[in-house]
Design a protein around this motif. Structure first.
Motif, PDB file in Angstrom:
ATOM      1  N   TYR A  65       0.842  -1.201   0.000  1.00 13.91           N
ATOM      2  CA  TYR A  65       0.000   0.000   0.000  1.00 13.91           C
ATOM      3  C   TYR A  65       0.873   1.245   0.000  1.00 13.91           C
ATOM      4  CZ  TYR A  65      -3.490  -3.441   1.396  1.00 13.91           C
ATOM      5  OH  TYR A  65      -4.309  -4.527   1.447  1.00 13.91           O
ATOM      6  N   LYS A  66       0.642   2.117  -0.969  1.00 14.91           N
ATOM      7  CA  LYS A  66       1.481   3.304  -1.131  1.00 14.91           C
ATOM      8  C   LYS A  66       1.264   4.311  -0.018  1.00 14.91           C
ATOM      9  CE  LYS A  66       2.657   6.940  -4.453  1.00 14.91           C
ATOM     10  NZ  LYS A  66       2.362   7.503  -5.800  1.00 14.91           N
ATOM     11  N   ASN A  67      -0.003   4.532   0.341  1.00 12.38           N
ATOM     12  CA  ASN A  67      -0.344   5.510   1.376  1.00 12.38           C
ATOM     13  C   ASN A  67      -1.152   4.826   2.468  1.00 12.38           C
ATOM     14  OD1 ASN A  67       0.701   7.959   0.041  1.00 12.38           O
ATOM     15  ND2 ASN A  67      -0.908   7.539  -1.455  1.00 12.38           N
ATOM     16  N   ILE A  68      -0.719   4.968   3.706  1.00 10.66           N
ATOM     17  CA  ILE A  68      -1.434   4.347   4.817  1.00 10.66           C
ATOM     18  C   ILE A  68      -1.837   5.393   5.847  1.00 10.66           C
ATOM     19  CG2 ILE A  68      -0.092   2.232   4.483  1.00 10.66           C
ATOM     20  CD1 ILE A  68       1.281   2.858   7.201  1.00 10.66           C
ATOM     21  N   GLY A  69      -2.886   5.068   6.584  1.00 12.38           N
ATOM     22  CA  GLY A  69      -3.237   5.826   7.778  1.00 12.38           C
ATOM     23  C   GLY A  69      -2.781   5.035   8.983  1.00 12.38           C
ATOM     24  N   MET A  70      -2.502   5.739  10.081  1.00 10.75           N
ATOM     25  CA  MET A  70      -1.999   5.033  11.259  1.00 10.75           C
ATOM     26  C   MET A  70      -2.570   5.626  12.539  1.00 10.75           C
ATOM     27  SD  MET A  70       1.923   4.068  12.251  1.00 10.75           S
ATOM     28  CE  MET A  70       2.245   2.865  13.548  1.00 10.75           C
ATOM     29  N   LEU A 104       9.936   5.862   5.492  1.00 15.91           N
ATOM     30  CA  LEU A 104       9.557   4.977   4.394  1.00 15.91           C
ATOM     31  C   LEU A 104       8.763   5.715   3.319  1.00 15.91           C
ATOM     32  CD1 LEU A 104       8.383   1.806   6.386  1.00 15.91           C
ATOM     33  CD2 LEU A 104      10.512   2.056   5.084  1.00 15.91           C
ATOM     34  N   GLY A 105       8.134   6.837   3.688  1.00 15.27           N
ATOM     35  CA  GLY A 105       7.367   7.627   2.735  1.00 15.27           C
ATOM     36  C   GLY A 105       5.936   7.170   2.531  1.00 15.27           C
ATOM     37  N   CYS A 106       5.470   6.205   3.351  1.00 15.22           N
ATOM     38  CA  CYS A 106       4.112   5.680   3.176  1.00 15.22           C
ATOM     39  C   CYS A 106       3.086   6.372   4.062  1.00 15.22           C
ATOM     40  CB  CYS A 106       4.102   4.182   3.468  1.00 15.22           C
ATOM     41  SG  CYS A 106       4.611   3.761   5.160  1.00 15.22           S
ATOM     42  N   LEU A 107       3.549   7.175   5.013  1.00 15.96           N
ATOM     43  CA  LEU A 107       2.669   7.782   6.011  1.00 15.96           C
ATOM     44  C   LEU A 107       2.829   9.284   6.014  1.00 15.96           C
ATOM     45  CD1 LEU A 107       0.751   7.535   8.515  1.00 15.96           C
ATOM     46  CD2 LEU A 107       2.820   7.301   9.917  1.00 15.96           C
ATOM     47  N   LYS A 108       1.721   9.999   5.826  1.00 14.36           N
ATOM     48  CA  LYS A 108       1.701  11.453   5.953  1.00 14.36           C
ATOM     49  C   LYS A 108       1.230  11.818   7.357  1.00 14.36           C
ATOM     50  CE  LYS A 108       0.675  12.398   1.082  1.00 14.36           C
ATOM     51  NZ  LYS A 108       0.641  10.980   0.628  1.00 14.36           N
ATOM     52  N   ASP A 168      -8.468   9.159   5.684  1.00 11.43           N
ATOM     53  CA  ASP A 168      -8.495  10.276   4.739  1.00 11.43           C
ATOM     54  C   ASP A 168      -7.577  10.040   3.542  1.00 11.43           C
ATOM     55  OD1 ASP A 168      -8.782  12.715   3.483  1.00 11.43           O
ATOM     56  OD2 ASP A 168      -7.642  13.854   4.967  1.00 11.43           O
ATOM     57  N   ASN A 169      -8.167   9.556   2.438  1.00 11.66           N
ATOM     58  CA  ASN A 169      -7.459   9.410   1.164  1.00 11.66           C
ATOM     59  C   ASN A 169      -6.223   8.504   1.291  1.00 11.66           C
ATOM     60  OD1 ASN A 169      -7.178   9.911  -1.617  1.00 11.66           O
ATOM     61  ND2 ASN A 169      -5.769  11.613  -1.256  1.00 11.66           N
ATOM     62  N   VAL A 170      -6.411   7.341   1.894  1.00 10.70           N
ATOM     63  CA  VAL A 170      -5.321   6.365   2.047  1.00 10.70           C
ATOM     64  C   VAL A 170      -5.724   5.053   1.386  1.00 10.70           C
ATOM     65  CG1 VAL A 170      -4.509   7.422   4.196  1.00 10.70           C
ATOM     66  CG2 VAL A 170      -6.155   5.526   4.279  1.00 10.70           C
ATOM     67  N   ASP A 171      -4.747   4.164   1.249  1.00 10.86           N
ATOM     68  CA  ASP A 171      -4.995   2.851   0.660  1.00 10.86           C
ATOM     69  C   ASP A 171      -5.276   1.782   1.712  1.00 10.86           C
ATOM     70  OD1 ASP A 171      -4.359   3.852  -1.972  1.00 10.86           O
ATOM     71  OD2 ASP A 171      -2.235   3.764  -1.388  1.00 10.86           O
TER      72      ASP A 171
END
Length: 264
Positions: free
Chosen positions: A43-48, A79-83, A136-139
């Motif tokens: 998954y490119k973008n994750i929420g945490m 890692l760049g997967c989490l904003k 919010d807009n995550v994979d």
């Protein structure tokens, strides 16, 4: 530790490759970086959502080791997967981190709710905001729960106990709220820092001590919520007495909606 993390990443990837739901039990909180590293490959973008007494985003960890249990959030950000806008920390208290690290967290657009915030705002409102940010807009969504978030009266079996934590009732409600807030097929969870040998309760009982018993119930509640969601249901079907005076099950964020207090 680096080799152990590599093996953990490989194992979590195996679960994801067969479309399983990774649920990891620890152990040292450094395993979260290894687990998320596998998650980030899919998954490119994750929420945490990070439920913890500590922020765990020290530049070089608490012991001067880049990958130790006090640095996993910093390593995940790298890692760049989490904003930052998709991250929430629930439950920090005590003496660490200090102002400098909180300033770094604010600069990343992190959100956090201390135990003082839990007292003021309540579990329902905090869970709703954390879920909204994570979705919010995550994979996909990852939740990491450190057992030391609980007050030592409820979970003494951990390496970093700190007074004024969650009660078991607050934690169970938080789990029930969050467990039905995400797509189970794009989700992972870990529960860490359970140390039965530190538990002051009877470790020879059928439950293995009160900390292990609480950890077990959290996992059961998580799996129950995920199962309801996979079946397209928003709440369970408890058997009520004929003269039931409660307000019903308000744990889910779907329909029927949970009774979440309005934000100011």
């Amino acid at each position: 530790m680096v080799e152990s993390h590599r093996r953990m990443t490989d194992k979590v990837k195996e679960v994801l490759d067969i479309d399983g739901i990774p649920v990891m039990l620890g152990g040292d909180h450094s395993i979260t970086f290894a687990n998320v590293r596998a998650f980030a490959k899919k998954y490119k973008n994750i929420g945490m959502i990070h439920i913890d007494t500590h922020a765990d985003c020290a530049p070089q960890g608490l012991c001067g080791f880049k990958y130790d249990h006090g640095a996993h959030i910093r390593r995940i950000m790298e890692l760049g997967c989490l904003k930052g806008k998709n991250y929430t920390l629930i439950g920090p208290r005590g003496y660490w981190p200090g102002p400098d690290l909180y300033k770094w967290m604010a600069d990343q657009d992190f959100q956090w709710f201390t135990m003082l915030d839990v007292e003021e705002l309540g579990i329902d409102r905090i869970a709703k905001e954390a879920a909204d940010r994570a979705n919010d807009n995550v994979d996909a969504v990852y939740i990491s729960w450190d057992i030391d978030t609980f007050d030592p009266a409820y979970a003494p079996g951990t390496g970093e106990p700190e007074p004024n934590g969650l009660t078991s009732r607050e934690g169970m409600r938080l789990m029930r709220l969050l467990s039905s807030s995400f797509d189970p097929d794009k989700f992972a969870f870990d529960l860490v820092e359970v140390a039965p040998n530190y538990d002051v309760s009877d470790g020879n009982s059928y439950s293995g001590g009160i900390t292990s018993g609480l950890a077990n119930r959290l996992i059961v509640e998580l799996l129950a919520g995920l199962s309801l969601t996979k079946k397209g249901e928003t709440e369970g079907r408890p058997v009520r007495p004929k003269s039931y005076r409660g307000t019903g099950n308000t744990y889910s964020f779907g329909k029927p909606k949970a009774q979440i207090p309005k934000r100011n």
